[in-house]
Design a protein around this motif. Structure first.
Motif, PDB file in Angstrom:
ATOM      1  N   LYS A 178       0.835  -1.198   0.000  1.00 25.80           N
ATOM      2  CA  LYS A 178       0.000   0.000   0.000  1.00 25.80           C
ATOM      3  C   LYS A 178       0.878   1.259   0.000  1.00 25.80           C
ATOM      4  CE  LYS A 178      -3.244   2.218   3.219  1.00 25.80           C
ATOM      5  NZ  LYS A 178      -3.752   2.040   4.604  1.00 25.80           N
ATOM      6  N   LYS A 179       1.994   1.187   0.712  1.00 23.73           N
ATOM      7  CA  LYS A 179       2.870   2.345   0.896  1.00 23.73           C
ATOM      8  C   LYS A 179       3.839   2.510  -0.272  1.00 23.73           C
ATOM      9  CE  LYS A 179       5.845   2.516   4.225  1.00 23.73           C
ATOM     10  NZ  LYS A 179       6.304   1.990   5.512  1.00 23.73           N
ATOM     11  N   GLU A 180       4.386   1.399  -0.791  1.00 21.31           N
ATOM     12  CA  GLU A 180       5.402   1.466  -1.843  1.00 21.31           C
ATOM     13  C   GLU A 180       4.850   0.888  -3.144  1.00 21.31           C
ATOM     14  OE1 GLU A 180       9.213  -0.203  -0.731  1.00 21.31           O
ATOM     15  OE2 GLU A 180       8.857   0.249   1.378  1.00 21.31           O
ATOM     16  N   LYS A 181       4.660   1.751  -4.140  1.00 13.81           N
ATOM     17  CA  LYS A 181       4.100   1.303  -5.419  1.00 13.81           C
ATOM     18  C   LYS A 181       4.931   0.214  -6.097  1.00 13.81           C
ATOM     19  CE  LYS A 181       0.269   3.475  -5.402  1.00 13.81           C
ATOM     20  NZ  LYS A 181       0.253   3.231  -3.929  1.00 13.81           N
ATOM     21  N   LEU A 184       3.974  -3.004  -4.775  1.00 15.57           N
ATOM     22  CA  LEU A 184       2.661  -3.391  -5.306  1.00 15.57           C
ATOM     23  C   LEU A 184       2.817  -4.021  -6.684  1.00 15.57           C
ATOM     24  CD1 LEU A 184      -0.388  -3.341  -4.797  1.00 15.57           C
ATOM     25  CD2 LEU A 184      -0.474  -1.108  -5.907  1.00 15.57           C
ATOM     26  N   LEU A 185       3.710  -3.459  -7.499  1.00 11.65           N
ATOM     27  CA  LEU A 185       3.982  -4.018  -8.826  1.00 11.65           C
ATOM     28  C   LEU A 185       4.538  -5.442  -8.696  1.00 11.65           C
ATOM     29  CD1 LEU A 185       4.424  -3.606 -11.984  1.00 11.65           C
ATOM     30  CD2 LEU A 185       6.783  -3.034 -11.369  1.00 11.65           C
TER      31      LEU A 185
END
Lengths: 234, 103
Positions: A178-181, A184-185
């Motif tokens: 949620k914090k680091e895109k 998430l990728l």
């Protein structure tokens, strides 16, 4: 006396980790027994490896005879993060953290023990030693309890407890994604790849240890190539 | 039985070496940005690949598993700790599998 104080401070810091480990390893014991392992086989695995994701993947690989290489590969891929933590913590270890201490206490480098130790300005060997006691005990006793009670507990309850480990994994991953895109990728690629390996006719034949490793390596490599981590992010 | 001990030796040995060798021998910082980044992302990638889609097959009823998955995801995003997320996921699966037969 100062050194004993450090030990007990570590012991206290390990209480919440030990309690958490007990509840999660309970489900490991249950799962192992439901796969056909005996309770003491599950307990030995927990005593000697002390790693949730690694043991969990190991169980599945152990079910298939002769899968030694996929087992090793899955262990290395899943547990390579401990090497990173060990490297990171070795920079914080104080002068009294000699070679023997490092070989002994390195055994207990788990995600949560690392997280607490990394919060110390300087890591003393006695603090680290105290910190490892209750998590290890919790992990082993939880496995023992799950392994013994697993065959007694009603099917519905065992069913429910078998998702505890996954719940813990989600609790580790989701907040960071949620914090680091870029995370998430990596998570998206890993999940997509893992689904393909489970459902696509050609890829279905891959042993699960291999497909987990493969998907993780691809996902992390793509994220690392597109979004190199800056010094201060780590 | 031999199979069990060989597997245990592989698991325990490789896990121990991965932890203790860098702790004991590496004292300098890793310089390669790619390797540092790769090591940063790998835990999350591994845990995800292990969880999805396996969690949906861990339980007899996929719908109950989905309830556990969604509960864990929501609580984790709200910042709850490991233990409470894990137990809430179990609770959601338990309740859902009790209710499901009535539909």
């Amino acid at each position: 006396m100062l050194t004993n104080k450090d030990f007990f401070r570590g012991l206290r810091a390990g209480i919440p980790i030990g309690a958490g480990y007990f509840s999660v390893s309970l489900s490991f014991g249950i799962l192992a027994v439901s796969y056909g392992f005996t309770w003491w086989q599950a307990v030995f695995i927990s005593m000697l490896t002390v790693t949730s994701a690694g043991q969990f993947a190991g169980l599945q690989a152990m079910l298939t005879p002769g899968q030694y290489f996929p087992l090793l590969l899955s262990q290395v891929t899943i547990n390579i993060r401990y090497s990173m933590m060990s490297v990171s913590l070795s920079q914080k270890a104080d002068a009294t953290f000699g070679r023997l201490w490092r070989w002994l206490l390195g055994f207990f480098m788990t995600d949560e023990i690392f997280a607490v130790a990394a919060g110390e300005p300087v890591v003393k060997p006695r603090f680290f030693a105290g910190l490892t006691v209750l998590p290890w005990l919790g992990w082993v006793l939880g496995t023992l309890t799950g392994g013994l009670l697993g065959s007694v507990l009603p099917q519905d309850l065992m069913n429910a407890l078998s998702v505890a480990l996954y719940g813990m994994f989600i609790a580790i991953v989701a907040p960071v994604a949620k914090k680091e895109k870029p995370v998430l990728l990596a998570v998206g690629i890993a999940a997509g790849c893992s689904c393909l390996c489970t459902w696509l006719p050609g890829l279905k034949a891959l042993p699960s240890g291999i497909s987990v490793s493969l998907c993780a390596i691809i996902a992390a490599a793509v994220a690392a190539a597109l979004f190199p981590v800056k010094e201060e992010d780590q | 039985m031999t199979h069990y001990w060989i597997c245990l030796a592989i698991m325990a040995g490789s896990t121990y070496l991965l932890r203790a060798v860098p702790f004991s021998l590496v004292r300098r910082k890793i310089q390669s940005p790619f390797i540092r980044s790769f090591l940063h992302y790998i835990p999350y990638a591994v845990l995800t690949a292990m969880t999805v889609p396996a969690i949906f097959y861990a339980v007899d009823a996929p719908l109950a598993a989905a309830a556990g998955f969604i509960t864990a995801l929501v609580l984790a995003l709200l910042g709850k700790g490991l233990t409470s997320v894990a137990l809430a996921a179990c609770g959601a699966v338990y309740v859902t599998s009790l209710i499901l037969p009535f539909f």
